[in-house]
Write a protein that holds these residues in place. Structure first.
Motif, PDB file in Angstrom:
ATOM      1  N   UNK A   7       0.850  -1.183   0.000  1.00 51.58           N
ATOM      2  CA  UNK A   7       0.000   0.000   0.000  1.00 51.58           C
ATOM      3  C   UNK A   7       0.883   1.229   0.000  1.00 51.58           C
ATOM      4  N   UNK A   8       0.276   2.372  -0.290  1.00 56.49           N
ATOM      5  CA  UNK A   8       0.994   3.637  -0.197  1.00 56.49           C
ATOM      6  C   UNK A   8       1.427   4.241  -1.516  1.00 56.49           C
ATOM      7  N   UNK A   9       1.184   3.541  -2.602  1.00 56.36           N
ATOM      8  CA  UNK A   9       1.550   4.111  -3.893  1.00 56.36           C
ATOM      9  C   UNK A   9       0.640   5.266  -4.272  1.00 56.36           C
ATOM     10  N   UNK A  10       1.006   5.952  -5.349  1.00 58.20           N
ATOM     11  CA  UNK A  10       0.188   7.066  -5.807  1.00 58.20           C
ATOM     12  C   UNK A  10       0.933   7.943  -6.778  1.00 58.20           C
ATOM     13  N   UNK A  11       0.374   9.120  -7.001  1.00 63.46           N
ATOM     14  CA  UNK A  11       0.942  10.109  -7.908  1.00 63.46           C
ATOM     15  C   UNK A  11       1.580  11.220  -7.091  1.00 63.46           C
ATOM     16  N   UNK A  12       2.813  11.560  -7.428  1.00 61.14           N
ATOM     17  CA  UNK A  12       3.523  12.599  -6.705  1.00 61.14           C
ATOM     18  C   UNK A  12       4.385  13.385  -7.688  1.00 61.14           C
ATOM     19  N   UNK A  13       4.620  14.635  -7.383  1.00 59.93           N
ATOM     20  CA  UNK A  13       5.486  15.451  -8.238  1.00 59.93           C
ATOM     21  C   UNK A  13       6.952  15.139  -7.959  1.00 59.93           C
ATOM     22  N   UNK A  14       7.772  15.383  -8.946  1.00 59.06           N
ATOM     23  CA  UNK A  14       9.206  15.199  -8.775  1.00 59.06           C
ATOM     24  C   UNK A  14       9.696  15.998  -7.575  1.00 59.06           C
ATOM     25  N   UNK A  15      10.562  15.378  -6.785  1.00 63.43           N
ATOM     26  CA  UNK A  15      11.060  16.003  -5.571  1.00 63.43           C
ATOM     27  C   UNK A  15      10.238  15.664  -4.342  1.00 63.43           C
ATOM     28  N   UNK A  16       9.093  15.056  -4.539  1.00 61.36           N
ATOM     29  CA  UNK A  16       8.221  14.706  -3.429  1.00 61.36           C
ATOM     30  C   UNK A  16       8.590  13.391  -2.784  1.00 61.36           C
ATOM     31  N   UNK A  17       7.734  12.970  -1.855  1.00 63.48           N
ATOM     32  CA  UNK A  17       7.997  11.751  -1.083  1.00 63.48           C
ATOM     33  C   UNK A  17       6.759  10.861  -1.046  1.00 63.48           C
ATOM     34  N   UNK A  87      12.028  10.969  -8.453  1.00 61.29           N
ATOM     35  CA  UNK A  87      12.310  11.409  -9.814  1.00 61.29           C
ATOM     36  C   UNK A  87      11.339  10.717 -10.774  1.00 61.29           C
ATOM     37  N   UNK A  88      11.119  11.300 -11.935  1.00 59.09           N
ATOM     38  CA  UNK A  88      10.231  10.638 -12.906  1.00 59.09           C
ATOM     39  C   UNK A  88      10.676   9.213 -13.236  1.00 59.09           C
ATOM     40  N   UNK A  89      11.969   8.962 -13.226  1.00 57.20           N
ATOM     41  CA  UNK A  89      12.465   7.612 -13.535  1.00 57.20           C
ATOM     42  C   UNK A  89      12.195   6.613 -12.420  1.00 57.20           C
ATOM     43  N   UNK A  92       7.053   3.359 -11.540  1.00 58.59           N
ATOM     44  CA  UNK A  92       7.038   1.903 -11.740  1.00 58.59           C
ATOM     45  C   UNK A  92       5.971   1.297 -10.829  1.00 58.59           C
ATOM     46  N   UNK A  93       5.722   0.028 -11.038  1.00 54.51           N
ATOM     47  CA  UNK A  93       4.972  -0.750 -10.063  1.00 54.51           C
ATOM     48  C   UNK A  93       5.985  -1.310  -9.074  1.00 54.51           C
ATOM     49  N   UNK A  94       5.734  -1.091  -7.800  1.00 55.01           N
ATOM     50  CA  UNK A  94       6.646  -1.519  -6.746  1.00 55.01           C
ATOM     51  C   UNK A  94       6.091  -2.778  -6.070  1.00 55.01           C
ATOM     52  N   UNK A  95       6.971  -3.759  -5.925  1.00 54.95           N
ATOM     53  CA  UNK A  95       6.598  -5.048  -5.358  1.00 54.95           C
ATOM     54  C   UNK A  95       7.382  -5.329  -4.085  1.00 54.95           C
ATOM     55  N   UNK A  96       6.694  -5.871  -3.135  1.00 52.34           N
ATOM     56  CA  UNK A  96       7.287  -6.367  -1.907  1.00 52.34           C
ATOM     57  C   UNK A  96       7.543  -7.861  -2.079  1.00 52.34           C
ATOM     58  N   UNK A  97       8.659  -8.347  -1.541  1.00 53.89           N
ATOM     59  CA  UNK A  97       8.998  -9.755  -1.680  1.00 53.89           C
ATOM     60  C   UNK A  97       9.584 -10.296  -0.386  1.00 53.89           C
ATOM     61  N   UNK A 120       2.153  -2.100  -6.139  1.00 56.28           N
ATOM     62  CA  UNK A 120       1.470  -0.818  -6.001  1.00 56.28           C
ATOM     63  C   UNK A 120       2.125   0.176  -6.955  1.00 56.28           C
ATOM     64  N   UNK A 121       1.295   0.945  -7.629  1.00 55.34           N
ATOM     65  CA  UNK A 121       1.793   1.861  -8.662  1.00 55.34           C
ATOM     66  C   UNK A 121       2.333   3.142  -8.028  1.00 55.34           C
ATOM     67  N   UNK A 122       3.518   3.532  -8.447  1.00 53.33           N
ATOM     68  CA  UNK A 122       4.101   4.825  -8.085  1.00 53.33           C
ATOM     69  C   UNK A 122       4.343   5.600  -9.372  1.00 53.33           C
ATOM     70  N   UNK A 123       3.773   6.784  -9.442  1.00 54.67           N
ATOM     71  CA  UNK A 123       3.943   7.630 -10.623  1.00 54.67           C
ATOM     72  C   UNK A 123       4.490   8.972 -10.168  1.00 54.67           C
TER      73      UNK A 123
END
Length: 126
Positions: A7-17, A87-89, A92-97, A120-123
């Protein structure tokens, strides 16, 4: 069987957290090494960060070192990924393992992990 839910993914501007969390089922979570991976469209899944079962050892991909921090709370069966200076790079989709072998290491290869979350998607927008 171990179930992992991110959980916790979402859309954020560059430089954000953002702070990602992964909740694990099972009474032996404290014996699992844990990791975060990510996969961007058209790219292979790549290692982001890993943490030993005790939390005493961590390891980061060079691309996130100094910006991301992995931590775990064995009492709550959770592992977190604090992501700063995004950063924009990093999009991605982030996976826990989870690696259930029970050894006291940190693992950076996807084949070393036994269980995976759904992601969870991080953009990160520029």
């Amino acid at each position: 069987q171990v179930q992992l839910v991110e959980s916790g993914g979402g859309l954020v501007q560059a430089g954000g957290s953002l702070r990602l969390s992964c909740a694990a089922s099972g009474r032996t979570f404290s014996t699992y090494a844990m990791g975060w991976f990510r996969q961007a469209p058209g790219k292979e899944r790549e290692f982001v960060a890993g943490i030993s079962w005790s939390g005493g050892s961590t390891y980061y991909a060079d691309s996130v070192k100094g910006r991301f921090t992995i931590s775990r709370d064995n009492a709550k069966n959770t592992v977190n990924l604090q992501m700063n200076s995004l950063k924009p790079e990093d999009t991605a989709v982030y996976y826990c393992a989870a690696d259930a072998a029970g050894y006291s290491g940190v693992y950076a290869h996807y084949w070393e992990y036994d269980y995976w979350g759904q992601g969870t998607q991080v953009t990160v927008s520029s």
